[in-house]
Design a protein around this motif. Structure first.
Motif, PDB file in Angstrom:
ATOM      1  N   PHE A 120      42.934 -20.432 -31.190  1.00 64.17           N
ATOM      2  CA  PHE A 120      41.832 -20.475 -30.235  1.00 64.17           C
ATOM      3  C   PHE A 120      41.848 -19.141 -29.501  1.00 64.17           C
ATOM      4  O   PHE A 120      42.860 -18.767 -28.894  1.00 64.17           O
ATOM      5  N   VAL A 121      40.762 -18.377 -29.595  1.00 66.95           N
ATOM      6  CA  VAL A 121      40.730 -17.048 -28.971  1.00 66.95           C
ATOM      7  C   VAL A 121      39.736 -17.028 -27.823  1.00 66.95           C
ATOM      8  O   VAL A 121      38.712 -17.715 -27.860  1.00 66.95           O
ATOM      9  N   GLN A 122      40.050 -16.241 -26.823  1.00 70.57           N
ATOM     10  CA  GLN A 122      39.137 -16.116 -25.688  1.00 70.57           C
ATOM     11  C   GLN A 122      39.210 -14.723 -25.091  1.00 70.57           C
ATOM     12  O   GLN A 122      40.237 -14.046 -25.158  1.00 70.57           O
ATOM     13  N   LEU A 134      43.590 -16.620 -37.637  1.00 70.24           N
ATOM     14  CA  LEU A 134      44.279 -15.337 -37.515  1.00 70.24           C
ATOM     15  C   LEU A 134      44.969 -15.016 -38.835  1.00 70.24           C
ATOM     16  O   LEU A 134      45.785 -15.803 -39.328  1.00 70.24           O
ATOM     17  N   ASN A 135      44.650 -13.871 -39.407  1.00 67.99           N
ATOM     18  CA  ASN A 135      45.252 -13.438 -40.665  1.00 67.99           C
ATOM     19  C   ASN A 135      46.229 -12.305 -40.378  1.00 67.99           C
ATOM     20  O   ASN A 135      45.818 -11.200 -40.012  1.00 67.99           O
ATOM     21  N   GLY A 136      47.521 -12.597 -40.526  1.00 72.48           N
ATOM     22  CA  GLY A 136      48.520 -11.543 -40.388  1.00 72.48           C
ATOM     23  C   GLY A 136      48.659 -10.813 -41.707  1.00 72.48           C
ATOM     24  O   GLY A 136      49.015 -11.405 -42.726  1.00 72.48           O
ATOM     25  N   ILE A 167      41.914  -9.632 -26.064  1.00 80.56           N
ATOM     26  CA  ILE A 167      41.645 -11.001 -26.507  1.00 80.56           C
ATOM     27  C   ILE A 167      42.941 -11.801 -26.448  1.00 80.56           C
ATOM     28  O   ILE A 167      43.999 -11.340 -26.897  1.00 80.56           O
ATOM     29  N   GLN A 168      42.851 -12.994 -25.903  1.00 77.73           N
ATOM     30  CA  GLN A 168      44.016 -13.875 -25.817  1.00 77.73           C
ATOM     31  C   GLN A 168      43.933 -14.927 -26.917  1.00 77.73           C
ATOM     32  O   GLN A 168      42.914 -15.602 -27.062  1.00 77.73           O
ATOM     33  N   CYS A 169      45.003 -15.059 -27.687  1.00 79.39           N
ATOM     34  CA  CYS A 169      45.055 -16.015 -28.788  1.00 79.39           C
ATOM     35  C   CYS A 169      46.052 -17.127 -28.463  1.00 79.39           C
ATOM     36  O   CYS A 169      47.182 -16.845 -28.044  1.00 79.39           O
ATOM     37  N   GLY A 213      48.466 -11.756 -26.496  1.00 78.36           N
ATOM     38  CA  GLY A 213      47.321 -10.895 -26.230  1.00 78.36           C
ATOM     39  C   GLY A 213      47.195  -9.786 -27.263  1.00 78.36           C
ATOM     40  O   GLY A 213      48.207  -9.225 -27.705  1.00 78.36           O
ATOM     41  N   PHE A 214      45.955  -9.503 -27.671  1.00 79.15           N
ATOM     42  CA  PHE A 214      45.685  -8.444 -28.645  1.00 79.15           C
ATOM     43  C   PHE A 214      44.555  -7.557 -28.132  1.00 79.15           C
ATOM     44  O   PHE A 214      43.700  -8.001 -27.358  1.00 79.15           O
TER      45      PHE A 214
END
Length: 403
Positions: free
Chosen positions: A101-103, A113-115, A164-166, A179-180
């Motif tokens: 869930f990203v915000q 999310l793809n690492g 962006i916070q995941c 955070g990214f």
């Protein structure tokens, strides 16, 4: 002699002959144009899907595709990678995939999310080419980088350098937050794919999640014809893993290809039927207009078999003239648009929703030219049988007396 007479006969009424030739050529051109455009659409969708997200082959834990759980990583990853390193005919990329869930300050959304390993991913997908800035997971001083899609950026009201916070859960259900920093925004031909996929570095996602395995190993082969052979080899070597080709991962692509062949077959049948009725109509008119001539030929001793073959050869000559014209014009048009493309930008949004670009490049297998050539000749022969039979029923004595 029959061939010479038949060839001369088709030019006795040049207007009618050229109308028939034109209609046959136009039918062939239209058929090849539609087939090449449809095949081009299908091939583009398939190629884009393989190069963007499907790949030729994917390897997973046996439970991952069914459940997609956090803990369903490939158990013997090192052995698989060691085996793949020995195969020069393919490239591979490993991925850790976590539902998150990203915000941001401007919105929220659910994503996958793809690492990924940036350099390895370049060898398998075209993600690096889709970015707007070309940063492609370049490092930031304070936060790890993330690439999001243009569609997701609009939903989150985010841009380059937005934080962006995941948030996601580990195998035990405990929440993990990280955070990214957005370093690039990509845009592919598949709007649905864009909306739910974001990319971070594999090492960053592994460190954040404390999950140091991978969920997926994607393979891209140099020769697509070897996909099934390589898949079978991997299955035999690692029977505990689930190995699938692109046709198994995205069956709609293979199904669409088979459906396209079926539709094209039906389309060819329709074209040949229309061509057949055109030839029947023309040759029947020719027979009725030439009753006196045919009656005279029969009365002076030409047997019915020769009259029959004279009419058959007239139809064949018309097809032999029209066929190459239609095929050559179609070939030149297809070759031209294969270079410049067909612009359908007015329908770009609709095409993107099903994974297609707005510029279509026609494609057709060479065998279609041969198939259509044979079908045209066969259709011409079959179509002239009825008019030729009508000619054989003429009574020479009655026709001569009526003249």
């Amino acid at each position: 002699m029959i061939l010479k007479i038949a060839f001369r006969n088709i030019w006795r009424n040049q207007l009618r002959s050229w109308v028939v030739i034109g209609s046959i050529a136009l039918g062939i051109f239209g058929g090849l144009a539609v087939i090449s455009t449809a095949k081009g659409l299908a091939k583009m969708r398939q190629d884009k899907a393989i190069k963007t997200y499907v790949s030729h082959i994917q390897i997973h834990d046996s439970s991952y595709l069914a459940y997609g759980r956090f803990e369903d990583v490939i158990p013997n990853e090192d052995a698989v990678l060691s085996y793949l390193d020995k195969k020069s005919e393919l490239n591979y990329a490993k991925r850790l995939k976590i539902e998150s869930f990203v915000q941001s300050a401007g919105g929220t959304s659910g994503v996958l999310l793809n690492g990924i390993e940036p350099e390895k991913e370049k060898e398998v997908t075209n993600l690096a080419e889709l970015g707007q800035t070309g940063n492609y997971l370049a490092d930031f001083k304070r936060k790890p980088p993330i690439i999001i899609s243009e569609k997701l950026a609009e939903k989150l009201n985010a841009g380059i350098k937005t934080t962006i916070q995941c948030t996601f859960s580990d195998a035990n259900g405990f929440p993990i937050v990280g955070g990214f920093k957005v370093v690039d925004i990509y845009h592919s031909s598949n709007a649905r794919y864009d909306e739910v996929n974001a990319f971070v570095r594999l090492e960053d996602l592994q460190a954040l999640s404390a999950n140091y395995g991978v969920h997926e190993i994607a393979l891209l082969l140099e020769n697509e014809k070897q996909v099934e052979n390589v898949k079978t080899e991997i299955e035999k070597r690692f029977s505990s893993l689930e190995t699938k080709s692109w046709m198994g991962i995205a069956p709609e692509l293979g199904y669409a290809d088979k459906m396209m062949d079926l539709v094209m077959t039906i389309f060819l049948i329709v074209i040949m039927l229309a061509l057949a009725f055109g030839i029947i109509n023309t040759m029947l008119m020719a027979v009725l207009e030439r009753k006196k001539e045919l009656g005279m030929l029969l009365s002076v001793g030409m047997n019915k078999r020769k009259v029959f073959w004279m009419i058959v050869w007239e139809s064949i000559f018309l097809a032999l003239i029209a066929g190459p014209i239609g095929i050559i014009v179609a070939y030149l048009a297809i070759h031209f648009f294969q270079q410049v493309g067909i612009d359908l930008s007015f329908a770009a949004a609709g095409l993107r929703s099903v994974g297609l670009e707005s510029t279509i490049y026609p494609y057709i297998d060479s065998i279609y030219y041969l198939v259509i050539s044979v079908l045209v000749i066969l259709t011409s022969i079959l179509s002239c049988i009825y008019p030729a039979q009508r000619a054989l029923k003429l009574n020479p004595a009655e026709i001569v007396r009526g003249a």
